[in-house]
Design a protein around this motif. Structure first.
Motif, PDB file in Angstrom:
ATOM      1  N   ASP A  49      -8.991 -11.428  -5.272  1.00 31.31           N
ATOM      2  CA  ASP A  49      -8.761 -10.916  -3.921  1.00 31.31           C
ATOM      3  C   ASP A  49      -9.711  -9.750  -3.646  1.00 31.31           C
ATOM      4  N   PRO A  50      -9.653  -9.130  -2.463  1.00 30.57           N
ATOM      5  CA  PRO A  50     -10.579  -8.036  -2.147  1.00 30.57           C
ATOM      6  C   PRO A  50     -10.472  -6.830  -3.087  1.00 30.57           C
ATOM      7  N   ASP A  51      -9.348  -6.656  -3.783  1.00 29.68           N
ATOM      8  CA  ASP A  51      -9.193  -5.561  -4.737  1.00 29.68           C
ATOM      9  C   ASP A  51      -9.478  -5.991  -6.167  1.00 29.68           C
ATOM     10  N   ASN A  52     -10.056  -7.174  -6.335  1.00 28.54           N
ATOM     11  CA  ASN A  52     -10.432  -7.722  -7.637  1.00 28.54           C
ATOM     12  C   ASN A  52      -9.234  -8.224  -8.444  1.00 28.54           C
ATOM     13  N   ILE A  53      -8.071  -8.362  -7.820  1.00 33.75           N
ATOM     14  CA  ILE A  53      -6.894  -8.889  -8.510  1.00 33.75           C
ATOM     15  C   ILE A  53      -7.104 -10.381  -8.751  1.00 33.75           C
ATOM     16  N   THR A  54      -6.907 -10.803  -9.984  1.00 30.60           N
ATOM     17  CA  THR A  54      -7.127 -12.198 -10.339  1.00 30.60           C
ATOM     18  C   THR A  54      -5.966 -13.057  -9.852  1.00 30.60           C
ATOM     19  N   GLN A  88       0.873  -1.172   0.000  1.00 29.92           N
ATOM     20  CA  GLN A  88       0.000   0.000   0.000  1.00 29.92           C
ATOM     21  C   GLN A  88       0.906   1.216   0.000  1.00 29.92           C
ATOM     22  N   HIS A  89       0.814   2.007  -1.047  1.00 29.94           N
ATOM     23  CA  HIS A  89       1.667   3.184  -1.205  1.00 29.94           C
ATOM     24  C   HIS A  89       1.102   4.375  -0.440  1.00 29.94           C
ATOM     25  N   ASP A  90       1.988   5.268  -0.020  1.00 31.46           N
ATOM     26  CA  ASP A  90       1.575   6.461   0.717  1.00 31.46           C
ATOM     27  C   ASP A  90       0.788   7.430  -0.154  1.00 31.46           C
ATOM     28  N   ARG A  91       1.135   7.509  -1.418  1.00 32.43           N
ATOM     29  CA  ARG A  91       0.415   8.436  -2.303  1.00 32.43           C
ATOM     30  C   ARG A  91      -0.915   7.816  -2.726  1.00 32.43           C
ATOM     31  N   PRO A  92      -1.897   8.650  -3.040  1.00 34.85           N
ATOM     32  CA  PRO A  92      -3.212   8.129  -3.440  1.00 34.85           C
ATOM     33  C   PRO A  92      -3.112   7.270  -4.705  1.00 34.85           C
ATOM     34  N   LEU A  93      -3.965   6.256  -4.766  1.00 39.77           N
ATOM     35  CA  LEU A  93      -4.016   5.397  -5.946  1.00 39.77           C
ATOM     36  C   LEU A  93      -4.720   6.108  -7.086  1.00 39.77           C
ATOM     37  N   GLU A  94      -4.270   5.803  -8.278  1.00 35.85           N
ATOM     38  CA  GLU A  94      -4.898   6.351  -9.478  1.00 35.85           C
ATOM     39  C   GLU A  94      -5.756   5.280 -10.116  1.00 35.85           C
ATOM     40  N   GLY A  95      -6.788   5.699 -10.797  1.00 40.09           N
ATOM     41  CA  GLY A  95      -7.589   4.756 -11.577  1.00 40.09           C
ATOM     42  C   GLY A  95      -8.642   4.041 -10.763  1.00 40.09           C
ATOM     43  N   GLU A  96      -9.249   3.081 -11.432  1.00 39.54           N
ATOM     44  CA  GLU A  96     -10.364   2.338 -10.877  1.00 39.54           C
ATOM     45  C   GLU A  96      -9.873   1.024 -10.288  1.00 39.54           C
ATOM     46  N   ASP A  97     -10.810   0.127 -10.000  1.00 38.50           N
ATOM     47  CA  ASP A  97     -10.451  -1.200  -9.510  1.00 38.50           C
ATOM     48  C   ASP A  97      -9.607  -1.929 -10.541  1.00 38.50           C
ATOM     49  N   PHE A  98      -8.892  -2.923 -10.075  1.00 35.52           N
ATOM     50  CA  PHE A  98      -8.053  -3.740 -10.944  1.00 35.52           C
ATOM     51  C   PHE A  98      -8.890  -4.391 -12.037  1.00 35.52           C
ATOM     52  N   THR A  99      -8.322  -4.438 -13.216  1.00 32.29           N
ATOM     53  CA  THR A  99      -8.860  -5.252 -14.302  1.00 32.29           C
ATOM     54  C   THR A  99      -7.687  -5.793 -15.105  1.00 32.29           C
ATOM     55  N   GLU A 100      -7.793  -7.037 -15.479  1.00 31.34           N
ATOM     56  CA  GLU A 100      -6.743  -7.669 -16.282  1.00 31.34           C
ATOM     57  C   GLU A 100      -6.778  -7.206 -17.732  1.00 31.34           C
ATOM     58  N   PHE A 101      -7.711  -6.347 -18.058  1.00 29.05           N
ATOM     59  CA  PHE A 101      -7.840  -5.874 -19.431  1.00 29.05           C
ATOM     60  C   PHE A 101      -7.115  -4.557 -19.684  1.00 29.05           C
ATOM     61  N   ARG A 102      -6.298  -4.105 -18.728  1.00 28.24           N
ATOM     62  CA  ARG A 102      -5.414  -2.954 -18.912  1.00 28.24           C
ATOM     63  C   ARG A 102      -3.989  -3.466 -18.997  1.00 28.24           C
ATOM     64  N   VAL A 103      -3.121  -2.689 -19.583  1.00 30.35           N
ATOM     65  CA  VAL A 103      -1.709  -3.057 -19.657  1.00 30.35           C
ATOM     66  C   VAL A 103      -1.171  -3.212 -18.244  1.00 30.35           C
ATOM     67  N   GLY A 104      -0.438  -4.276 -18.017  1.00 34.02           N
ATOM     68  CA  GLY A 104       0.130  -4.563 -16.705  1.00 34.02           C
ATOM     69  C   GLY A 104      -0.155  -5.998 -16.325  1.00 34.02           C
ATOM     70  N   LEU A 105      -0.409  -6.202 -15.082  1.00 30.28           N
ATOM     71  CA  LEU A 105      -0.643  -7.543 -14.540  1.00 30.28           C
ATOM     72  C   LEU A 105      -1.930  -8.149 -15.097  1.00 30.28           C
ATOM     73  N   ASP A 106      -1.874  -9.401 -15.497  1.00 30.88           N
ATOM     74  CA  ASP A 106      -3.078 -10.135 -15.881  1.00 30.88           C
ATOM     75  C   ASP A 106      -3.564 -10.938 -14.684  1.00 30.88           C
ATOM     76  N   HIS A 107      -2.707 -11.778 -14.132  1.00 30.84           N
ATOM     77  CA  HIS A 107      -3.044 -12.540 -12.933  1.00 30.84           C
ATOM     78  C   HIS A 107      -1.774 -13.104 -12.316  1.00 30.84           C
ATOM     79  N   VAL A 108      -1.890 -13.573 -11.089  1.00 30.88           N
ATOM     80  CA  VAL A 108      -0.806 -14.259 -10.398  1.00 30.88           C
ATOM     81  C   VAL A 108      -1.254 -15.700 -10.205  1.00 30.88           C
ATOM     82  N   SER A 109      -0.386 -16.638 -10.573  1.00 37.72           N
ATOM     83  CA  SER A 109      -0.735 -18.048 -10.465  1.00 37.72           C
ATOM     84  C   SER A 109       0.209 -18.749  -9.501  1.00 37.72           C
TER      85      SER A 109
END
Length: 129
Positions: free
Chosen positions: A116-121, A56-77
């Motif tokens: 998870d609670p933040d919708n991370i797959t 959890q970063h000290d600065r405010p989060l940007e954007g909406e809830d996690f989605t695997e349909f944006r560039v970046g993380l898809d899921h953790v297996s």
């Protein structure tokens, strides 16, 4: 190639996510600290030496809830030895009241996906056979 050392995901509320992951993994984290780099991290260690952390970063989060349909993380297996271990995880998720998609079999292996609670797959995965 070297092995994967660790994975860290950003969460909105580390105090809310820590008990969820503690219940999922059935163990306490090996580290919980606020760093000079401006974030708090809570880390679990697995028997194979891989670490999994939530940040959890000290600065405010940007954007909406996690989605695997944006560039970046898809899921953790997380790897399972076999389908029997995967079935045990399915039972564990049911016991914890964590919704999931059930075990899905494919020619390359079997997976069990959930969020998870933040919708991370997240996924448990077993090789075929």
């Amino acid at each position: 190639m070297t092995t994967l050392n660790h994975v860290a995901v950003t969460v909105r509320d580390v105090d809310a996510s820590t008990p969820w992951y503690r219940a999922l993994f059935g163990s306490d984290p090996v580290l919980d600290e606020h760093t000079d780099a401006g974030f708090r991290h809570v880390v679990w260690a697995f028997d194979n030496g891989t670490l999994f952390g939530i940040h959890q970063h000290d600065r405010p989060l940007e954007g909406e809830d996690f989605t695997e349909f944006r560039v970046g993380l898809d899921h953790v297996s997380f790897g399972c030895e076999n389908r029997a271990e995967l079935q045990a995880w399915e039972t564990r998720l049911d016991e914890l009241g964590i919704s999931h998609g059930g075990i899905v079999d494919a020619h390359y292996g079997s997976g069990l996906s959930f969020r998870d609670p933040d919708n991370i797959t997240l996924e448990f995965f077993a090789p075929p056979g």
